[in-house]
Design a protein around this motif. Structure first.
Motif, mmCIF file in Angstrom:
data_model
loop_
_atom_site.group_PDB
_atom_site.id
_atom_site.type_symbol
_atom_site.label_atom_id
_atom_site.label_comp_id
_atom_site.label_asym_id
_atom_site.label_seq_id
_atom_site.Cartn_x
_atom_site.Cartn_y
_atom_site.Cartn_z
ATOM 1 N N PRO A 293 0.829 -1.218 0.000
ATOM 2 C CA PRO A 293 0.000 0.000 0.000
ATOM 3 C C PRO A 293 0.863 1.267 0.000
ATOM 4 O O PRO A 293 1.942 1.289 0.593
ATOM 5 C CB PRO A 293 -0.798 -0.128 1.302
ATOM 6 N N LEU A 294 0.349 2.324 -0.653
ATOM 7 C CA LEU A 294 1.135 3.543 -0.863
ATOM 8 C C LEU A 294 1.610 4.165 0.447
ATOM 9 O O LEU A 294 2.791 4.534 0.566
ATOM 10 C CB LEU A 294 0.318 4.557 -1.670
ATOM 11 N N LEU A 295 0.725 4.286 1.441
ATOM 12 C CA LEU A 295 1.108 4.918 2.706
ATOM 13 C C LEU A 295 2.176 4.109 3.427
ATOM 14 O O LEU A 295 3.131 4.676 3.980
ATOM 15 C CB LEU A 295 -0.122 5.103 3.603
ATOM 16 N N ASP A 296 2.046 2.774 3.420
ATOM 17 C CA ASP A 296 3.072 1.919 4.034
ATOM 18 C C ASP A 296 4.390 2.041 3.279
ATOM 19 O O ASP A 296 5.468 2.095 3.882
ATOM 20 C CB ASP A 296 2.617 0.458 4.040
ATOM 21 N N ALA A 297 4.290 2.086 1.949
ATOM 22 C CA ALA A 297 5.498 2.204 1.123
ATOM 23 C C ALA A 297 6.221 3.516 1.395
ATOM 24 O O ALA A 297 7.454 3.546 1.520
ATOM 25 C CB ALA A 297 5.129 2.099 -0.354
ATOM 26 N N LEU A 298 5.475 4.615 1.502
ATOM 27 C CA LEU A 298 6.093 5.915 1.770
ATOM 28 C C LEU A 298 6.766 5.942 3.137
ATOM 29 O O LEU A 298 7.824 6.558 3.301
ATOM 30 C CB LEU A 298 5.036 7.024 1.688
ATOM 31 N N TYR A 316 6.058 14.460 4.858
ATOM 32 C CA TYR A 316 5.082 15.525 4.578
ATOM 33 C C TYR A 316 4.117 15.066 3.483
ATOM 34 O O TYR A 316 2.891 15.249 3.597
ATOM 35 C CB TYR A 316 5.812 16.797 4.149
ATOM 36 N N VAL A 317 4.660 14.467 2.423
ATOM 37 C CA VAL A 317 3.832 13.960 1.324
ATOM 38 C C VAL A 317 2.887 12.878 1.836
ATOM 39 O O VAL A 317 1.687 12.861 1.485
ATOM 40 C CB VAL A 317 4.723 13.409 0.188
ATOM 41 N N ARG A 318 3.411 11.988 2.674
ATOM 42 C CA ARG A 318 2.583 10.901 3.229
ATOM 43 C C ARG A 318 1.415 11.459 4.048
ATOM 44 O O ARG A 318 0.278 10.979 3.958
ATOM 45 C CB ARG A 318 3.450 9.993 4.101
ATOM 46 N N GLU A 319 1.701 12.474 4.848
ATOM 47 C CA GLU A 319 0.660 13.090 5.685
ATOM 48 C C GLU A 319 -0.445 13.690 4.820
ATOM 49 O O GLU A 319 -1.642 13.525 5.105
ATOM 50 C CB GLU A 319 1.292 14.171 6.563
ATOM 51 N N LYS A 320 -0.045 14.377 3.744
ATOM 52 C CA LYS A 320 -1.031 15.023 2.876
ATOM 53 C C LYS A 320 -1.854 13.986 2.106
ATOM 54 O O LYS A 320 -3.056 14.181 1.870
ATOM 55 C CB LYS A 320 -0.334 15.976 1.895
ATOM 56 N N ILE A 321 -1.219 12.876 1.714
ATOM 57 C CA ILE A 321 -1.961 11.817 1.021
ATOM 58 C C ILE A 321 -2.988 11.191 1.958
ATOM 59 O O ILE A 321 -4.117 10.884 1.559
ATOM 60 C CB ILE A 321 -0.987 10.748 0.470
ATOM 61 N N SER A 322 -2.596 11.018 3.221
ATOM 62 C CA SER A 322 -3.530 10.448 4.205
ATOM 63 C C SER A 322 -4.739 11.362 4.439
ATOM 64 O O SER A 322 -5.792 10.911 4.896
ATOM 65 C CB SER A 322 -2.807 10.195 5.529
ATOM 66 N N GLU A 323 -4.574 12.656 4.108
ATOM 67 C CA GLU A 323 -5.678 13.610 4.229
ATOM 68 C C GLU A 323 -6.563 13.639 2.985
ATOM 69 O O GLU A 323 -7.551 14.381 2.937
ATOM 70 C CB GLU A 323 -5.125 15.010 4.500
ATOM 71 N N GLY A 324 -6.179 12.858 1.969
ATOM 72 C CA GLY A 324 -7.014 12.756 0.778
ATOM 73 C C GLY A 324 -6.463 13.433 -0.456
ATOM 74 O O GLY A 324 -7.112 13.414 -1.512
ATOM 75 N N ARG A 325 -5.279 14.030 -0.366
ATOM 76 C CA ARG A 325 -4.708 14.698 -1.526
ATOM 77 C C ARG A 325 -3.937 13.698 -2.394
ATOM 78 O O ARG A 325 -3.614 12.584 -1.964
ATOM 79 C CB ARG A 325 -3.786 15.833 -1.077
ATOM 80 N N ALA A 328 1.423 14.296 -6.192
ATOM 81 C CA ALA A 328 2.253 15.274 -6.914
ATOM 82 C C ALA A 328 2.259 16.639 -6.238
ATOM 83 O O ALA A 328 3.307 17.279 -6.125
ATOM 84 C CB ALA A 328 1.772 15.398 -8.357
ATOM 85 N N GLU A 329 1.093 17.108 -5.793
ATOM 86 C CA GLU A 329 1.008 18.455 -5.215
ATOM 87 C C GLU A 329 1.874 18.615 -3.959
ATOM 88 O O GLU A 329 2.627 19.594 -3.848
ATOM 89 C CB GLU A 329 -0.456 18.797 -4.916
ATOM 90 N N PRO A 330 1.808 17.697 -2.974
ATOM 91 C CA PRO A 330 2.691 17.830 -1.804
ATOM 92 C C PRO A 330 4.169 17.733 -2.163
ATOM 93 O O PRO A 330 5.006 18.373 -1.514
ATOM 94 C CB PRO A 330 2.275 16.657 -0.902
#
Length: 413
Positions: A293-298, A316-325, A328-330
């Motif tokens: 899974p992406l979050l585990d991989a990050l 930081y990118v992982r945190e923003k993805i977990s928020e639904g973003r 690329a943007e983070p």
């Protein structure tokens, strides 16, 4: 005399485990000439042996003379394992073969320990997790994904390729940094030798000449005298500086400052940044394509980044993805990775081929690291030669100037 009686001391004792004809697990000890003899006796007893090991003698235990595993050994182990699994060999048998053939005593012992854990009911990934000095979180998690998906051979082959490519990038970057460090160390050592031993010899000769020394010669003589008078303080200062630098680098805030400085440094910064991009994209691409899974991989990629600035950016990118973003943007906001990388990742996310895009980026930046290191080496070599010429050549010229002056006076007279 009963040779199977414990404690006779004539033959080694073996510890065995197995199953009887009814399927019941059995274990015990037996004295025999070899493990093969134990297995033969157990067959006569209608017991199928699972493991037969020589019992360790109590008392002093010799320490391992070699207690490490090189990256090359890990790659060979991984590739051989993948080949055996692909050929249909059972996991325990693969470990038995690899353990018996491994020339590294420490690695051999580790493989047998893993085999024992697997035989006891542990998953292969859980058994590997007990040896973090050899198998890192990336290795363990990919193996776990391979076990769950039933594609362990494919995962192991990917791991071997990943480790080899990652090692190649690391060697390139280290090579670019080690070369100037070696040259500067040689210059520093040569300078110390000249100031402590060579210059004093010339100084005694100059005293016999009489007269005033040239300014350059006098400066070197004065520097030599200062160095000899304060030699212990200078050496102590160097040791204190090295100790302080190590402590600074090992501290969390010191490592963060150092990594931030290095990634923005004029010469080495671009090389370090490109290597970081190659490692990040290769690791993440390998994990996503293996089903992690992406979050585990990050999370795993961040821990393995090797650079605090990159690590903080990934978290930081992982945190923003977990928020639904999206991803690329983070990455753009983190301002660590080039905009081209972020845009390519955005395209990969949009078309649902993020792992493929990440591996393409990794291929591109691995080539970029090669070119950057070659260009950096081309720039550094003449700079290093100039430093050697100015320092050592300048000192030699300064030492010979009075001799040249004396020779000129002799010719004039």
């Amino acid at each position: 005399m009963n040779v199977n009686k414990k404690g006779t001391g004539f033959m080694p004792t073996f510890v065995w485990e197995g199953t009887d004809a009814a399927g019941q697990k059995k274990k015990g000890e037996m004295e025999a000439k070899s493990a093969e003899d134990v297995q033969m006796r157990l067959r006569h007893m209608k017991i199928e042996a699972a493991t037969v090991k020589k019992k360790a003698l109590p008392g002093f235990k010799m320490p391992d003379l070699f207690s490490g595993v090189s990256v090359k050994e890990l790659v060979i182990f991984t590739r051989q394992f993948a080949t055996m699994i692909d050929a249909g060999l059972p996991l325990v048998q693969c470990l038995e073969i690899l353990g018996s053939q491994n020339p590294n005593p420490f690695f051999k012992k580790t493989i047998y320990a893993i085999k024992g854990d697997v035989e006891s009911g542990s998953t292969f990934a859980d058994a590997l997790k007990k040896h973090p000095k050899i198998f890192d979180a990336l290795f363990v998690n990919l193996v776990a994904a391979g076990e769950i998906g039933g594609v362990l051979d494919t995962i192991l082959n990917r791991l071997a390729i990943f480790i080899e490519k990652n090692l190649k990038v690391i060697k390139k970057v280290k090579g670019a940094m080690v070369y100037p460090a070696i040259i500067l160390s040689v210059v520093a050592l040569s300078t110390i030798v000249m100031l402590v031993w060579v210059v004093p010899t010339f100084q005694k000769m100059f005293e016999n000449f009489g007269g005033e020394l040239p300014a350059a010669t006098q400066f070197v003589v004065n520097l030599s005298g200062f160095f000899q008078r304060n030699f212990h303080y200078i050496i102590g200062g160097i040791i204190a500086f090295i100790w302080g630098a190590r402590a600074f680098y090992k501290s969390t805030w010191g490592r963060a400052i150092w990594d931030r400085t290095m990634i923005k440094a004029p010469l080495f910064g671009p090389v370090i940044q490109k290597a970081a991009v190659a490692k990040f994209t290769r690791t993440l691409g390998t994990m996503i394509s293996s089903g992690v899974p992406l979050l585990d991989a990050l999370d795993i990629v961040a821990k393995a980044a090797g650079n605090k600035t990159v690590e903080e950016s990934i978290y930081y990118v992982r945190e923003k993805i977990s928020e639904g973003r999206n991803m690329a943007e983070p990455l753009i906001e983190a301002k660590v990775f080039p905009s081209m990388v972020c845009q390519m990742i955005a395209v990969g996310e949009a078309v649902g081929a993020l792992d493929v895009m990440l591996n393409k980026i990794a291929d591109f930046y691995e080539e970029e690291v090669d070119e950057a290191v070659t260009a950096l080496t081309t720039m550094i070599e003449p700079a290093m030669m100039l430093i050697v010429a100015v320092i050592l050549g300048g000192m030699l010229i300064a030492m010979y100037m009075p001799i040249f002056s004396l020779a000129g006076n002799v010719k004039t007279n």
